[in-house]
Design an enzyme around this catalytic site. Structure first.
Site, PDB file in Angstrom:
ATOM      1  N   ASP A 189      31.956 -63.852   5.148  1.00  0.00           N
ATOM      2  CA  ASP A 189      32.193 -62.986   4.214  1.00  0.00           C
ATOM      3  C   ASP A 189      31.107 -62.905   3.376  1.00  0.00           C
ATOM      4  OD1 ASP A 189      33.383 -60.981   2.465  1.00  0.00           O
ATOM      5  OD2 ASP A 189      35.056 -62.184   1.896  1.00  0.00           O
ATOM      6  N   ASN A 194      30.128 -64.085  -3.391  1.00  0.00           N
ATOM      7  CA  ASN A 194      30.750 -65.349  -2.497  1.00  0.00           C
ATOM      8  C   ASN A 194      29.577 -66.310  -2.715  1.00  0.00           C
ATOM      9  OD1 ASN A 194      33.158 -64.362  -2.376  1.00  0.00           O
ATOM     10  ND2 ASN A 194      32.730 -63.551  -0.234  1.00  0.00           N
ATOM     11  N   ASP A 208      34.849 -68.589  -0.549  1.00  0.00           N
ATOM     12  CA  ASP A 208      35.497 -67.787   0.062  1.00  0.00           C
ATOM     13  C   ASP A 208      35.043 -67.669   1.663  1.00  0.00           C
ATOM     14  OD1 ASP A 208      37.189 -65.369   0.393  1.00  0.00           O
ATOM     15  OD2 ASP A 208      35.955 -64.062  -0.595  1.00  0.00           O
TER      16      ASP A 208
HETATM   17  N1  LIG Z   1      35.823 -73.680  -6.442  1.00  0.00           N
HETATM   18  C1  LIG Z   1      35.143 -72.827  -7.429  1.00  0.00           C
HETATM   19  N2  LIG Z   1      34.265 -73.264  -8.235  1.00  0.00           N
HETATM   20  C2  LIG Z   1      33.401 -72.046  -9.121  1.00  0.00           C
HETATM   21  N3  LIG Z   1      33.987 -70.997  -9.072  1.00  0.00           N
HETATM   22  C3  LIG Z   1      34.742 -70.370  -8.027  1.00  0.00           C
HETATM   23  C4  LIG Z   1      35.449 -71.389  -7.180  1.00  0.00           C
HETATM   24  N4  LIG Z   1      36.394 -70.812  -6.263  1.00  0.00           N
HETATM   25  C5  LIG Z   1      36.416 -69.203  -6.667  1.00  0.00           C
HETATM   26  N5  LIG Z   1      35.391 -69.297  -7.645  1.00  0.00           N
HETATM   27  C6  LIG Z   1      35.060 -68.048  -8.349  1.00  0.00           C
HETATM   28  O1  LIG Z   1      36.064 -67.152  -8.020  1.00  0.00           O
HETATM   29  C7  LIG Z   1      35.725 -65.919  -7.458  1.00  0.00           C
HETATM   30  C8  LIG Z   1      36.611 -65.412  -6.417  1.00  0.00           C
HETATM   31  O2  LIG Z   1      36.649 -66.439  -5.481  1.00  0.00           O
HETATM   32  P1  LIG Z   1      36.904 -65.967  -4.104  1.00  0.00           P
HETATM   33  O3  LIG Z   1      35.580 -65.049  -3.684  1.00  0.00           O
HETATM   34  O4  LIG Z   1      37.066 -67.058  -3.100  1.00  0.00           O
HETATM   35  O5  LIG Z   1      38.176 -64.943  -4.002  1.00  0.00           O
HETATM   36  P2  LIG Z   1      38.549 -63.834  -3.042  1.00  0.00           P
HETATM   37  O6  LIG Z   1      39.723 -63.089  -3.673  1.00  0.00           O
HETATM   38  O7  LIG Z   1      38.524 -63.979  -1.687  1.00  0.00           O
HETATM   39  O8  LIG Z   1      37.487 -62.801  -3.044  1.00  0.00           O
HETATM   40  P3  LIG Z   1      37.001 -61.439  -2.152  1.00  0.00           P
HETATM   41  O9  LIG Z   1      37.270 -60.281  -3.085  1.00  0.00           O
HETATM   42  O10 LIG Z   1      35.799 -61.560  -1.853  1.00  0.00           O
HETATM   43  O11 LIG Z   1      38.061 -61.540  -0.997  1.00  0.00           O
HETATM   44  C9  LIG Z   1      34.237 -66.157  -6.586  1.00  0.00           C
HETATM   45  O12 LIG Z   1      33.433 -65.212  -6.776  1.00  0.00           O
HETATM   46  C10 LIG Z   1      33.973 -67.352  -7.814  1.00  0.00           C
HETATM   47  O13 LIG Z   1      33.000 -66.767  -8.864  1.00  0.00           O
HETATM   48 MG   LIG Z   2      35.043 -63.492  -2.638  1.00  0.00          MG
END
Ligand SMILES: Nc1ncnc2c1ncn2[C@@H]1O[C@H](COP(=O)(O)OP(=O)(O)OP(=O)(O)O)[C@@H](O)[C@H]1O
Ligand SMILES: [Mg+2]
Length: 263
Positions: A189, A194, A208
């Site tokens: 992704d 990400n 992600d």
């Molecule tokens: N363990 C972590 N430490 C620091 N920041 C984090 C962590 N996990 C998530 N984040 C923050 O939260 C945001 C969202 O997390 P993530 O990208 O995993 O969610 P998502 O809902 O799967 O996103 P997408 O819209 O790409 O599907 C990330 O861009 C990051 O800024």
């Molecule tokens: Mg994400």
């Protein structure tokens, strides 16, 4: 994924905490933690930062809540995060709670901000360099012992199973896939949000990782470079290619962007 979507983006500070997430935190003794909404994805899933433990012994976590684990699930993501732990910088899994279609994934907070935070959007040169360096670092890992696949066939089969489309995803692609360039561990992704950057602007970690898997490196490169146009429009993406250390190849980029759209 962080495709531009009407739904995706920073949620308002008043976003209610989903009941299942609140119950899950209570069960872990984190019922009094302070939650701050951080991200809403295109499927309605939410990410919160979770702070507890007080100043003396702070506990900082991130909680992802998925209302419907039927498609790309947090279970899948937790599996990949556990596998990559110790191999490449990524969030460490604290817990995964599943009940019916709902899922909560808790990870330890990493000390960085995404490449599209206001701070790094204002410094595209550093951000694009970190995006290129981060992807190169992941792609330089040995892919042999990785049990996850993100190859063309695998993605087309998965899309056929879940899409319920009338036209086959494969029919939207040119007949000849480009020849294999290099099999690597792909992020799956690959977009700027990400990727986390450290305080000095260097690459910190990838987040992600629900689709992390072995594939040709152009599967990641094609989509990461596409995401630069959304997040850093008008800025010369040559910095990204230079930091990764490769020249863009138009036919491979075109194929993998079509595959992305089709799947
Ligand atoms: N363990 C972590 N430490 C620091 N920041 C984090 C962590 N996990 C998530 N984040 C923050 O939260 C945001 C969202 O997390 P993530 O990208 O995993 O969610 P998502 O809902 O799967 O996103 P997408 O819209 O790409 O599907 C990330 O861009 C990051 O800024
Ligand atoms: Mg994400």
């Amino acid at each position: 994924m962080s495709l531009p979507s009407a739904l995706a983006g920073t949620p308002s500070a008043e976003t209610p905490v989903p009941a299942f997430l609140q119950r899950s935190l209570q069960a872990l003794g984190l019922g009094a933690a302070q939650l701050r909404p951080v991200w809403r994805n295109g499927a309605g899933g939410l990410t919160f930062s979770v702070a507890s433990g007080g100043a003396a012994a702070p506990i900082e976590l991130y909680a992802k809540w998925n209302p419907d684990g039927a498609g790309e699930s947090l279970t899948q993501e937790a599996e990949r995060l556990r596998w990559i732990h110790g191999r490449h910088p990524a969030p460490a899994v604290v817990d995964l709670i599943v009940e019916g279609p709902e899922e909560v994934l808790l990870t330890r907070a990493l000390p960085g901000e995404s490449a599209v935070s206001p701070r790094w959007k204002a410094d595209p040169d550093l951000a694009l360099r970190a995006l290129g360096n981060g992807l190169r670092r992941l792609h330089d890992l040995e892919p042999q012992d990785c049990p996850f696949d993100w190859g063309v066939e695998h993605r087309l089969r998965a899309a056929e199973r879940t899409s319920g489309r009338t036209s086959s995803p494969a029919a939207q692609l040119p007949e000849d896939a480009p020849s294999l360039d290099r099999l690597v561990l792909c992020q799956g992704d690959p977009c700027a949000p990400n990727t986390l950057l450290a305080a000095d602007g260097s690459f910190l970690a990838h987040v992600d990782l629900a689709r992390l898997g072995v594939a040709d490196r152009w599967a990641d490169l094609a989509v990461m470079s596409m995401s630069l146009a959304w997040n850093f429009s008008g800025y010369d993406e040559a910095v990204f290619w230079d930091a990764y250390g490769i020249e863009p190849e138009a036919h491979r980029i075109d194929y993998y962007r079509r595959l992305w759209d089709a799947t």
